[in-house]
Scaffold this motif. Structure first.
Motif, mmCIF file in Angstrom:
data_model
loop_
_atom_site.group_PDB
_atom_site.id
_atom_site.type_symbol
_atom_site.label_atom_id
_atom_site.label_comp_id
_atom_site.label_asym_id
_atom_site.label_seq_id
_atom_site.Cartn_x
_atom_site.Cartn_y
_atom_site.Cartn_z
ATOM 1 N N GLU A 421 0.831 -1.208 0.000
ATOM 2 C CA GLU A 421 0.000 0.000 0.000
ATOM 3 C C GLU A 421 0.872 1.268 0.000
ATOM 4 O OE1 GLU A 421 -3.011 -0.194 -0.615
ATOM 5 O OE2 GLU A 421 -3.835 -2.057 0.172
ATOM 6 N N PRO A 422 1.536 1.555 -1.118
ATOM 7 C CA PRO A 422 2.536 2.635 -1.143
ATOM 8 C C PRO A 422 2.001 4.019 -0.844
ATOM 9 C CG PRO A 422 2.057 1.850 -3.369
ATOM 10 C CD PRO A 422 1.414 0.874 -2.424
ATOM 11 N N THR A 423 0.703 4.263 -1.083
ATOM 12 C CA THR A 423 0.199 5.636 -0.889
ATOM 13 C C THR A 423 -0.955 5.691 0.108
ATOM 14 O OG1 THR A 423 -1.352 5.480 -2.759
ATOM 15 C CG2 THR A 423 0.873 6.292 -3.230
ATOM 16 N N ARG A 424 -1.058 4.714 1.006
ATOM 17 C CA ARG A 424 -2.131 4.739 2.007
ATOM 18 C C ARG A 424 -2.004 5.976 2.892
ATOM 19 N NH1 ARG A 424 -2.716 2.086 7.514
ATOM 20 N NH2 ARG A 424 -4.946 2.135 7.908
ATOM 21 N N GLY A 425 -3.091 6.747 2.974
ATOM 22 C CA GLY A 425 -3.119 7.928 3.831
ATOM 23 C C GLY A 425 -2.238 9.062 3.351
ATOM 24 N N ILE A 426 -1.968 9.116 2.048
ATOM 25 C CA ILE A 426 -1.069 10.136 1.495
ATOM 26 C C ILE A 426 -1.865 11.075 0.597
ATOM 27 C CG2 ILE A 426 0.860 10.464 -0.121
ATOM 28 C CD1 ILE A 426 2.148 8.016 1.051
ATOM 29 N N ASP A 427 -1.554 12.356 0.662
ATOM 30 C CA ASP A 427 -2.299 13.344 -0.105
ATOM 31 C C ASP A 427 -1.971 13.254 -1.592
ATOM 32 O OD1 ASP A 427 -0.176 15.521 -0.897
ATOM 33 O OD2 ASP A 427 0.211 15.066 1.193
ATOM 34 N N VAL A 428 -2.767 13.959 -2.386
ATOM 35 C CA VAL A 428 -2.707 13.820 -3.840
ATOM 36 C C VAL A 428 -1.366 14.264 -4.416
ATOM 37 C CG1 VAL A 428 -3.764 16.083 -4.257
ATOM 38 C CG2 VAL A 428 -3.970 14.291 -5.984
ATOM 39 N N ALA A 429 -0.767 15.310 -3.852
ATOM 40 C CA ALA A 429 0.520 15.772 -4.378
ATOM 41 C C ALA A 429 1.636 14.777 -4.070
ATOM 42 C CB ALA A 429 0.853 17.148 -3.803
ATOM 43 N N SER A 430 1.679 14.286 -2.833
ATOM 44 C CA SER A 430 2.701 13.302 -2.466
ATOM 45 C C SER A 430 2.508 12.001 -3.228
ATOM 46 C CB SER A 430 2.662 13.043 -0.956
ATOM 47 O OG SER A 430 3.023 14.191 -0.231
ATOM 48 N N LYS A 431 1.239 11.659 -3.505
ATOM 49 C CA LYS A 431 0.956 10.440 -4.260
ATOM 50 C C LYS A 431 1.605 10.512 -5.648
ATOM 51 C CE LYS A 431 -3.016 8.564 -3.621
ATOM 52 N NZ LYS A 431 -4.455 8.165 -3.624
ATOM 53 N N ALA A 432 1.494 11.655 -6.299
ATOM 54 C CA ALA A 432 2.120 11.820 -7.609
ATOM 55 C C ALA A 432 3.632 11.658 -7.513
ATOM 56 C CB ALA A 432 1.761 13.191 -8.192
ATOM 57 N N ASP A 433 4.222 12.169 -6.428
ATOM 58 C CA ASP A 433 5.672 12.030 -6.226
ATOM 59 C C ASP A 433 6.056 10.565 -6.040
ATOM 60 O OD1 ASP A 433 5.968 14.768 -6.401
ATOM 61 O OD2 ASP A 433 6.005 15.083 -4.235
ATOM 62 N N ILE A 434 5.238 9.823 -5.259
ATOM 63 C CA ILE A 434 5.531 8.413 -5.027
ATOM 64 C C ILE A 434 5.473 7.626 -6.336
ATOM 65 C CG2 ILE A 434 4.753 6.304 -3.867
ATOM 66 C CD1 ILE A 434 5.995 8.330 -1.957
ATOM 67 N N TYR A 435 4.489 7.930 -7.181
ATOM 68 C CA TYR A 435 4.390 7.253 -8.479
ATOM 69 C C TYR A 435 5.649 7.494 -9.305
ATOM 70 C CZ TYR A 435 -0.635 6.629 -7.587
ATOM 71 O OH TYR A 435 -1.851 6.282 -7.072
ATOM 72 N N THR A 436 6.136 8.726 -9.294
ATOM 73 C CA THR A 436 7.358 9.055 -10.037
ATOM 74 C C THR A 436 8.545 8.263 -9.501
ATOM 75 O OG1 THR A 436 6.543 11.283 -10.514
ATOM 76 C CG2 THR A 436 8.918 10.932 -10.689
ATOM 77 N N LEU A 437 8.609 8.106 -8.166
ATOM 78 C CA LEU A 437 9.712 7.357 -7.559
ATOM 79 C C LEU A 437 9.649 5.883 -7.931
ATOM 80 C CD1 LEU A 437 9.824 8.978 -3.999
ATOM 81 C CD2 LEU A 437 11.519 9.213 -5.816
ATOM 82 N N VAL A 438 8.445 5.305 -7.936
ATOM 83 C CA VAL A 438 8.312 3.900 -8.328
ATOM 84 C C VAL A 438 8.717 3.722 -9.789
ATOM 85 C CG1 VAL A 438 6.685 1.999 -8.665
ATOM 86 C CG2 VAL A 438 6.543 3.392 -6.593
ATOM 87 N N ASP A 439 8.300 4.655 -10.649
ATOM 88 C CA ASP A 439 8.724 4.611 -12.055
ATOM 89 C C ASP A 439 10.242 4.659 -12.160
ATOM 90 O OD1 ASP A 439 6.127 4.519 -13.068
ATOM 91 O OD2 ASP A 439 5.981 6.701 -13.263
ATOM 92 N N GLU A 440 10.865 5.513 -11.345
ATOM 93 C CA GLU A 440 12.314 5.664 -11.397
ATOM 94 C C GLU A 440 13.015 4.396 -10.929
ATOM 95 O OE1 GLU A 440 16.169 7.144 -11.820
ATOM 96 O OE2 GLU A 440 14.266 7.697 -12.740
ATOM 97 N N LEU A 441 12.488 3.767 -9.874
ATOM 98 C CA LEU A 441 13.069 2.514 -9.404
ATOM 99 C C LEU A 441 13.042 1.457 -10.506
ATOM 100 C CD1 LEU A 441 11.497 2.422 -5.830
ATOM 101 C CD2 LEU A 441 13.947 2.351 -6.316
ATOM 102 N N ALA A 442 11.888 1.332 -11.179
ATOM 103 C CA ALA A 442 11.784 0.366 -12.269
ATOM 104 C C ALA A 442 12.755 0.708 -13.392
ATOM 105 C CB ALA A 442 10.349 0.311 -12.781
ATOM 106 N N ARG A 443 12.871 2.004 -13.704
ATOM 107 C CA ARG A 443 13.792 2.426 -14.770
ATOM 108 C C ARG A 443 15.225 2.022 -14.444
ATOM 109 N NH1 ARG A 443 17.384 5.921 -16.221
ATOM 110 N NH2 ARG A 443 17.449 6.878 -14.155
#
Length: 506
Positions: A421-443
């Motif tokens: 649950e990477p974004t449980r209880g996280i606001d919309v702006a931080s959620k977008a940042d987390i998605y970018t970080l997961v993309d970067e990890l995969a990259r």
């Protein structure tokens, strides 16, 4: 036609609150009317929790006026708030597991007469019925689901004749069906004149329930609007002070070699015959309903929970006896769902929390100067605010805490990352940042195995989706096959898609 006057239940005017010289609430306004759901929005760290605790008597404002029913009040404790008809349903439920439902509902509201168990149970039955909870009053709370426990909390508020109920992230651990049940109860309460302050990061909940929305940003009051008059984009702009870049679209990836190979994993009574692979540079998600066994599989792979049988290989090499220490040294990272209890050391500095794994692997010294050199660039790159490595991590918002935990594994150089649950209880702006970080990890070639209950998130991040039902893998969907409908059909066992040739049953 007679127009009835709007009854003011609770108001906060010019509220200010500081901690250790840090101004957390600055001239904040809030007004709750009878029979309305008033949503409170803002990023993590915007001041929402501080305002709620001020309205409930946990904090005393440095200045400003609180009023109940139009009359100024001073509240020094939650007991004072309850006296004024205010109840609060905390995100972390405040029930006593060993006591019965009846005892929890009446706790602190027993009255002067001495009640035996039969009298207590008879007294609470109408309150349980009012919130649609069809369980025996003598049931120990520890036997209830999270959703049932939440209804017990609401029944306790009803029993105390609360006219004002504060709900802080009430759906964070609920299934779709349970959320719909909560909606019914909320609408019945407001129809009886109860006013509800509702905090959520989910805009679909705001649209379904809220009459008005108040937005805070960086401790400041931004404004109050009628929910029907604003779009999600407008609310996001109010929250973050700018137009937020879209959370992005799926990034096409070319997976590499198999990094994690799980075969026939079993844990008696919990999950059965789990086999999966995750390649380098790939994000695979375990989807399904709460209770399907997804978290338990993730923990078992990391060695946090024992397995009955099965095999785990990392980069083609077997892991005969998995444990967190072994998996960490083999380059596997793990981010637990409950970051407060299992992800951070709350009273330690941000720098310590970010370097924990690097220390354990001998990659960095414990000297403070060395830590700062390692941590400060990471904090800047991850967008952690405030960018102060010496601050205790408990003072950061949930989104920034999650970034610190992700930064911990980035710094330690993991090859496989398990995220619950990477974004449980996280606001919309931080959620977008987390998605970018997961993309970067995969990259970077990290193999990511994720658990998520948010279907838009699953579709946004996943290369492949493995759906669990009742402790077993129910099916696999490629990115091209995946849709919310198909995921739910596999998760629930619905027959509508059982014959769908595009869905691979496991």
């Amino acid at each position: 036609m007679t127009v009835l006057p709007v009854t003011e239940l609770l108001s906060a005017q010019h509220i200010n609150k500081s901690f250790s010289g840090v101004h957390v609430l600055k001239d904040v306004q809030f007004l709750l009317r009878a029979g309305e759901v008033h949503a409170l929005l803002g990023e993590n760290g915007a001041g929402k929790s501080t305002l709620l605790k001020t309205l409930f008597g946990i904090y005393i404002p440095d200045s400003g006026i609180l009023a109940v029913g139009g009359q100024p009040v001073t509240m020094h404790s939650p007991k004072d708030a309850q006296t004024h008809g205010i109840a609060m349903i905390h995100q972390e439920l405040a029930l006593i597991p060993e006591l019965s439902v009846a005892q929890n509902v009446l706790l602190g509201n027993e009255g002067r007469e001495v009640l035996n168990y039969a009298q207590m149970e008879a007294r609470v039955r109408p309150f349980l019925a009012q919130v649609g909870l069809n369980i025996a009053p003598n049931t120990p709370v520890k036997r209830l689901t999270i959703a049932q426990q939440q209804m017990v909390e609401i029944a306790r508020a009803v029993a105390r004749q609360a006219r004002i109920i504060i709900m802080d992230e009430p759906t964070s651990s609920l299934t779709t069906h349970e959320i719909e049940q909560l909606y019914v109860v909320v609408r019945e309460l407001t129809a009886s004149g109860v006013g509800i302050i509702y905090v959520s990061h989910h805009f679909d909940e705001i649209e379904a329930l809220a009459d008005r929305v108040t937005v805070l940003r960086d401790g400041n009051y931004i404004g109050t609007v009628d929910q029907k008059d604003v779009t999600q984009d407008q609310l996001v702009t109010m929250m973050v002070g700018r137009e937020l870049a879209a959370q992005g679209t799926f990034v096409e990836r070319t997976p590499g070699a198999v990094r994690l190979d799980v075969r026939g994993l079993n844990r008696n009574g919990v999950f059965e015959d789990i086999s999966l692979q995750v390649h380098a540079g790939e994000v695979v998600t375990l989807a399904g309903l709460i209770g399907a066994g997804r978290t338990e599989v993730l923990r078992a792979i990391y060695g946090a929970d024992p397995i009955t049988s099965g095999q785990i290989e990392l980069d083609g090499q077997p892991v005969p006896r998995p444990s967190p220490a072994v998996m960490m040294l083999r380059g596997v990272g793990f981010i637990a769902e409950d970051r407060r209890q299992q992800g951070i050391v709350p009273d330690a500095k941000v720098s310590v929390n970010m370097m924990l794994t690097s220390w354990a692997k001998g990659l960095v010294s414990v000297r403070e100067a060395d830590m700062r050199r390692s941590v400060e660039p990471q904090m800047q790159a991850l967008g952690i605010r405030p960018a102060n490595p010496n601050q205790t991590i408990r003072r950061l918002s949930g989104g920034n805490q999650q970034k610190v935990i992700l930064g911990r594994w980035l710094a330690a150089g993991c090859g496989v990352l398990l995220i619950d649950e990477p974004t449980r209880g996280i606001d919309v702006a931080s959620k977008a940042d987390i998605y970018t970080l997961v993309d970067e990890l995969a990259r970077q070639g990290v193999a990511v195995l994720m658990v998520s209950s948010e279907l838009p998130e699953v579709l946004r991040l996943s290369d492949r989706i493995l759906v669990m039902r009742e402790g077993r893998l129910a099916g696999e969907l490629s990115r091209a096959q995946a849709s919310e409908e198909r995921i739910l059909a596999l998760a629930t066992g619905a027959q509508t898609h059982a014959k769908d040739s595009n869905v691979h049953a496991v």
